[in-house]
Design an enzyme around this catalytic site. Sequence first.
Site, PDB file in Angstrom:
ATOM      1  CG  ASP A   1      -2.096   0.969   1.084  1.00 10.41           C
ATOM      2  OD1 ASP A   1      -2.319   1.472  -0.038  1.00 10.41           O
ATOM      3  OD2 ASP A   1      -2.769   1.236   2.092  1.00 10.41           O
TER       4      ASP A   1
ATOM      5  CG  ASN B   1      -0.343   4.701   3.364  1.00 10.16           C
ATOM      6  OD1 ASN B   1      -1.108   5.273   4.137  1.00 10.16           O
ATOM      7  ND2 ASN B   1      -0.727   3.724   2.573  1.00 10.16           N
TER       8      ASN B   1
END
Length: 457
Positions: A323, A328
């Site tokens: 991900d 992130n």
Amino acid sequence: MTMPMDQNHQQHHETWPKGTQVVANYNFDGSSPDDLPFKKGDVITIVQSTRDPNWYKGRNDNGKEGMVPATYVQKRKEVHLQAMPWYHGKISREEAEALLNNFREEGDFLIRDSVHFHGDYTLSIYFEGLVDHYRIIAKNNKLEVDGGDCLFDNLIQLVEHYEKDADGLCTKLKRALPKKGDSFGAVRIQDFEAGGWVIQKKDLQEIELIGRGEFGDVYKGLYKNQFVAVKQLKDQDRAAQAFLKEASVMTSLRHPNLVQLIGVVTGDQVIRLVTEYMGKGNLVEYLRSRGRSVIQKKDQIDFATDTCSAMEYLESKNLVHRDLAARNILINENNTAKVSDFGLAKYGDYSTEGGKFPIKWTAPEALKNNKFSNKSDMWSYGILLWELYSFGRVPYPRIPLADVVMHVERGYRMEAPEGCPKQIYNLMLRAWNLNPAERPTFKEALQELQNLRSTTV
């Protein structure tokens, strides 16, 4: 420097190398100016060993150094997933019966997600020519078999209990029917306690809400005079295992460009993950809010190299993030970028079933065949670089989400963002090779970025 005498403190044998993290089992006030006083639960980093195996030089979170008695502390241990080969996830009652009727051995069993009760499970057992189904109820972070009077922390504990004793079931659990392919794992709260990762709730102060995530809300907090981020679990029953899996992955990771786990708070029905605080938020918001007037070429190459350095470390541990995206990546007050969010991370080059993945960031082979690897992470890293050099634009502008994969497979690639260095765009294009084997490794990419960084002003 006198060794404290206490029959509770065992003699220390293992030698800890520099950089080892240890956690205090007892308070230590120190008996000389050379000693480093600490409280139970404090985390200390070993600076060096001494000629006396019972003493180390250590450093606390405030940077203060001093002598540490080895028998007052324990090494922090990694928390590993326990295998759950009998857990089949989302399969129907009919599928479970077909599987068990195929083998027809008394006491064969499997566990699946409950079809009718979201968050609960079903235990299916073969007995006397039939398959019996028992509901496993999940509530208040505990599990119980409907009609039973035992509470369990997790499925592993439940299975171990009924393997020893039928305790109201039609028979003892004898043979697990393993699920093909991806083997699920479970984490036990006790493993965090044994590993020295549990933080006392009284030592943690939550200050303000700073974000909302997939599993829960994130707060800015204060722990032992330092700011921390506190991720609170929202949907207890369903997400507890996923939440703890993320924490278990983080216990095995130590790198200056990875967000560090500080500890886990359990009890009072809420699980909290405590990590280092990254004051400038995530990279995509940072890029959008500051833009070209503030962010210089030097900042961009720094962020690119920091992220690549963390990914090279994960690659060396055979850990796939799955991900990777600018949202992130978090930025701290010193402008260091760190990779976060290990909720989807897994070890090994493997396939998985189901799961929702962000289409614009995920490699074609991962979307089509659920085949994830460090090379699919490299594809995502190419997209992250595009985000970084376009100051936080959403990838594939003007292409509808449903058409992205088709365009990519036909050879379409995004153009270089305005002002993007040639070497960076070249790295993006290589990261987006349809053949995963042709993509660079993070180790190769890191070498290129470090060279570019040294000449960027």
